[in-house]
Design a protein around this motif. Sequence first.
Motif, PDB file in Angstrom:
ATOM      1  N   LYS A 131       0.880  -1.251   0.139  1.00 35.80           N
ATOM      2  CA  LYS A 131       0.057   0.003   0.041  1.00 35.80           C
ATOM      3  C   LYS A 131       1.009   1.133  -0.148  1.00 35.80           C
ATOM      4  O   LYS A 131       1.619   1.397   0.850  1.00 35.80           O
ATOM      5  N   ILE A 132       0.729   2.195  -1.046  1.00 35.37           N
ATOM      6  CA  ILE A 132       1.392   3.492  -1.341  1.00 35.37           C
ATOM      7  C   ILE A 132       0.520   4.796  -1.322  1.00 35.37           C
ATOM      8  O   ILE A 132      -0.270   4.518  -1.949  1.00 35.37           O
ATOM      9  N   LEU A 133       1.080   5.606  -0.428  1.00 31.37           N
ATOM     10  CA  LEU A 133       0.366   6.783  -0.654  1.00 31.37           C
ATOM     11  C   LEU A 133       1.288   8.123  -1.004  1.00 31.37           C
ATOM     12  O   LEU A 133       2.325   8.297  -0.500  1.00 31.37           O
ATOM     13  N   PHE A 134       0.774   8.752  -2.136  1.00 29.23           N
ATOM     14  CA  PHE A 134       1.457   9.824  -2.568  1.00 29.23           C
ATOM     15  C   PHE A 134       0.581  11.123  -2.034  1.00 29.23           C
ATOM     16  O   PHE A 134      -0.598  11.132  -2.044  1.00 29.23           O
ATOM     17  N   TYR A 135       1.410  11.818  -1.349  1.00 27.39           N
ATOM     18  CA  TYR A 135       0.991  13.115  -0.719  1.00 27.39           C
ATOM     19  C   TYR A 135       1.334  14.224  -1.461  1.00 27.39           C
ATOM     20  O   TYR A 135       2.455  14.710  -1.183  1.00 27.39           O
ATOM     21  N   HIS A 136       0.334  15.055  -2.217  1.00 25.63           N
ATOM     22  CA  HIS A 136       0.668  16.405  -2.795  1.00 25.63           C
ATOM     23  C   HIS A 136      -0.292  17.403  -2.695  1.00 25.63           C
ATOM     24  O   HIS A 136      -1.430  17.202  -2.266  1.00 25.63           O
ATOM     25  N   ARG A 137       0.243  18.700  -2.891  1.00 26.97           N
ATOM     26  CA  ARG A 137      -0.443  19.737  -2.634  1.00 26.97           C
ATOM     27  C   ARG A 137      -1.577  19.828  -3.611  1.00 26.97           C
ATOM     28  O   ARG A 137      -2.638  20.063  -3.278  1.00 26.97           O
ATOM     29  N   SER A 138      -1.248  19.832  -4.928  1.00 27.56           N
ATOM     30  CA  SER A 138      -2.356  19.999  -5.989  1.00 27.56           C
ATOM     31  C   SER A 138      -1.998  19.681  -7.319  1.00 27.56           C
ATOM     32  O   SER A 138      -0.690  19.002  -7.395  1.00 27.56           O
ATOM     33  N   MET A 139      -2.673  19.929  -8.482  1.00 30.03           N
ATOM     34  CA  MET A 139      -2.169  19.467  -9.655  1.00 30.03           C
ATOM     35  C   MET A 139      -1.823  20.594 -10.540  1.00 30.03           C
ATOM     36  O   MET A 139      -2.461  20.417 -12.043  1.00 30.03           O
ATOM     37  N   GLU A 140      -1.523  21.723 -10.228  1.00 32.38           N
ATOM     38  CA  GLU A 140      -1.187  22.729 -11.212  1.00 32.38           C
ATOM     39  C   GLU A 140       0.085  22.451 -12.150  1.00 32.38           C
ATOM     40  O   GLU A 140       0.905  21.557 -11.631  1.00 32.38           O
ATOM     41  N   ILE A 141       0.026  22.527 -13.486  1.00 28.40           N
ATOM     42  CA  ILE A 141       0.970  22.086 -14.418  1.00 28.40           C
ATOM     43  C   ILE A 141       2.374  22.396 -13.930  1.00 28.40           C
ATOM     44  O   ILE A 141       2.616  23.599 -13.429  1.00 28.40           O
ATOM     45  N   GLY A 142       3.109  21.483 -13.804  1.00 29.26           N
ATOM     46  CA  GLY A 142       4.564  21.610 -13.506  1.00 29.26           C
ATOM     47  C   GLY A 142       5.473  20.528 -13.536  1.00 29.26           C
ATOM     48  O   GLY A 142       4.824  19.452 -13.718  1.00 29.26           O
ATOM     49  N   GLY A 143       6.784  20.346 -13.567  1.00 31.65           N
ATOM     50  CA  GLY A 143       7.501  18.964 -13.654  1.00 31.65           C
ATOM     51  C   GLY A 143       7.167  18.180 -12.926  1.00 31.65           C
ATOM     52  O   GLY A 143       7.331  17.048 -13.083  1.00 31.65           O
ATOM     53  N   VAL A 144       7.146  18.647 -11.568  1.00 30.91           N
ATOM     54  CA  VAL A 144       6.746  17.460 -10.395  1.00 30.91           C
ATOM     55  C   VAL A 144       5.519  16.779 -10.651  1.00 30.91           C
ATOM     56  O   VAL A 144       5.360  15.698 -10.638  1.00 30.91           O
ATOM     57  N   GLU A 145       4.392  17.670 -11.170  1.00 27.05           N
ATOM     58  CA  GLU A 145       3.122  16.923 -11.329  1.00 27.05           C
ATOM     59  C   GLU A 145       3.271  16.101 -12.588  1.00 27.05           C
ATOM     60  O   GLU A 145       2.529  14.735 -12.569  1.00 27.05           O
ATOM     61  N   LYS A 146       4.148  16.367 -13.609  1.00 23.22           N
ATOM     62  CA  LYS A 146       4.220  15.492 -14.670  1.00 23.22           C
ATOM     63  C   LYS A 146       4.847  14.211 -14.328  1.00 23.22           C
ATOM     64  O   LYS A 146       4.527  13.138 -14.853  1.00 23.22           O
ATOM     65  N   VAL A 147       5.946  14.211 -13.530  1.00 21.03           N
ATOM     66  CA  VAL A 147       6.716  13.105 -13.103  1.00 21.03           C
ATOM     67  C   VAL A 147       5.299  12.214 -12.334  1.00 21.03           C
ATOM     68  O   VAL A 147       5.579  10.992 -12.594  1.00 21.03           O
ATOM     69  N   LEU A 148       4.759  12.765 -11.244  1.00 20.49           N
ATOM     70  CA  LEU A 148       3.763  12.238 -10.485  1.00 20.49           C
ATOM     71  C   LEU A 148       2.897  11.449 -11.377  1.00 20.49           C
ATOM     72  O   LEU A 148       2.281  10.196 -11.258  1.00 20.49           O
ATOM     73  N   ILE A 149       2.228  12.059 -12.350  1.00 19.19           N
ATOM     74  CA  ILE A 149       1.203  11.450 -13.264  1.00 19.19           C
ATOM     75  C   ILE A 149       1.839  10.368 -13.947  1.00 19.19           C
ATOM     76  O   ILE A 149       1.344   9.176 -14.230  1.00 19.19           O
ATOM     77  N   ASN A 150       3.264  10.416 -14.437  1.00 17.28           N
ATOM     78  CA  ASN A 150       3.597   9.396 -15.029  1.00 17.28           C
ATOM     79  C   ASN A 150       3.971   8.148 -14.362  1.00 17.28           C
ATOM     80  O   ASN A 150       3.954   7.074 -14.734  1.00 17.28           O
ATOM     81  N   GLN A 151       4.377   8.521 -13.020  1.00 13.97           N
ATOM     82  CA  GLN A 151       4.548   7.375 -12.057  1.00 13.97           C
ATOM     83  C   GLN A 151       3.108   6.449 -12.075  1.00 13.97           C
ATOM     84  O   GLN A 151       3.064   5.298 -11.850  1.00 13.97           O
TER      85      GLN A 151
END
Length: 383
Positions: A6-26
């Motif tokens: 069981k894995i939880l990714f905890y993030h602020r929001s999904m405004e477009i940016g490099g981190v968000e692209k990486v997260l979506i890809n993962q």
Amino acid sequence: MPQKIKILFYHRSMEIGGVEKVLINQLKNIDLNIFEVTLLLKTFQGEMKSQIPSNIDLKFLSKGKEDFSRIKPIYYLQLIIRNLKLRLLSKIPYLIRKFYLKKDFDIIVAPTYSSFDDVLNNFDKNSRKVAWFHTDIRDGKDHVKNLVLLNKLKKFDWVVFGSNQTRDVIKDNYDISYPKSQVIYNPMDINGTRQKAEEFEVVYNSSPTFVSVGRLNKRKGYHTLMQAHRNLLNKGINHTIIIIGDGEEKNNLKNKIKELNVENSFILYGSKTNPYPYIKAADFYILSSDSESYPMTIGEVLILGKPIISTNVGGISEMITQHENGLLIEYSEVAMEDAIKTFISDKDFVDKIISNNKTIDQKFDNKIIHNQIEQMFKDLTKK
């Protein structure tokens, strides 16, 4: 059948940016036969929220601004209530576990430093905590703040650095090492990037056109790029620069554009959910940042076959080979000016870069990267 991790990714929001692209890809590529994945967002907000895979368990603590009323007094009231709610949940994290998540996790992931405190303070001590760190952090006016951030990294069970350079800078500038860490490059969605570039056609009114995609902040170096642009225009070297993005420096950049009288040639296009057709339509790409880590945009531009000028910062030299598939320069007005002039005038050099980039897929083997990520998660649950 083995129990899923069981894995939880905890993030602020999904405004477009490099981190968000990486997260979506993962999230799109993680093996759901092995892992049970939950994404918790502080606010369900941003251009990329629609890209969250439907087979991921999505939770959020509050609605985004897009869902607020358009009537200003009501909008501001909703904003105040949301901020108070998030502060309360931050102070009493038990409420998050009790009413939003309702289960425990083997691994908690902070995709970027904005989630460090939430992940470190809000969850069961038995959960393994992983930090992803993409930032080129250097000594300077924020030395004390940097040390606080770097010491938080030590509290995680494992740290993933986005490039060798990101980790090396910490060692060189702060003499801090992280034995429980590894470098995993950001995965690139090769096919998805090319498909998105074909979704619609963009036609620019002039040529040669340079495009740059990035948040409008001082770190991106757009003020310096604009001055280099003005200098070249003064010398009769006509060209256009298009900036895709939004941010806190927008008004300052607009004022600078008026001051330098480049309204028709240095153009702010605003944020775009799909920037790839704009990159595809341009003649060249330029990255003018004074600091970066391992920016996904560089990989995406290479995938689209565009000749790149980039400041030699962060882990970009791990992506671009000088004079082979791009041009690396120092961060300065003169260097930007010379590089733009070279791309405009030296067709043979540009053609060589375009030819070399035809085999760029070999450089971004997503399968290897995703295998590294999954193996890391498996290893952590064994410790």
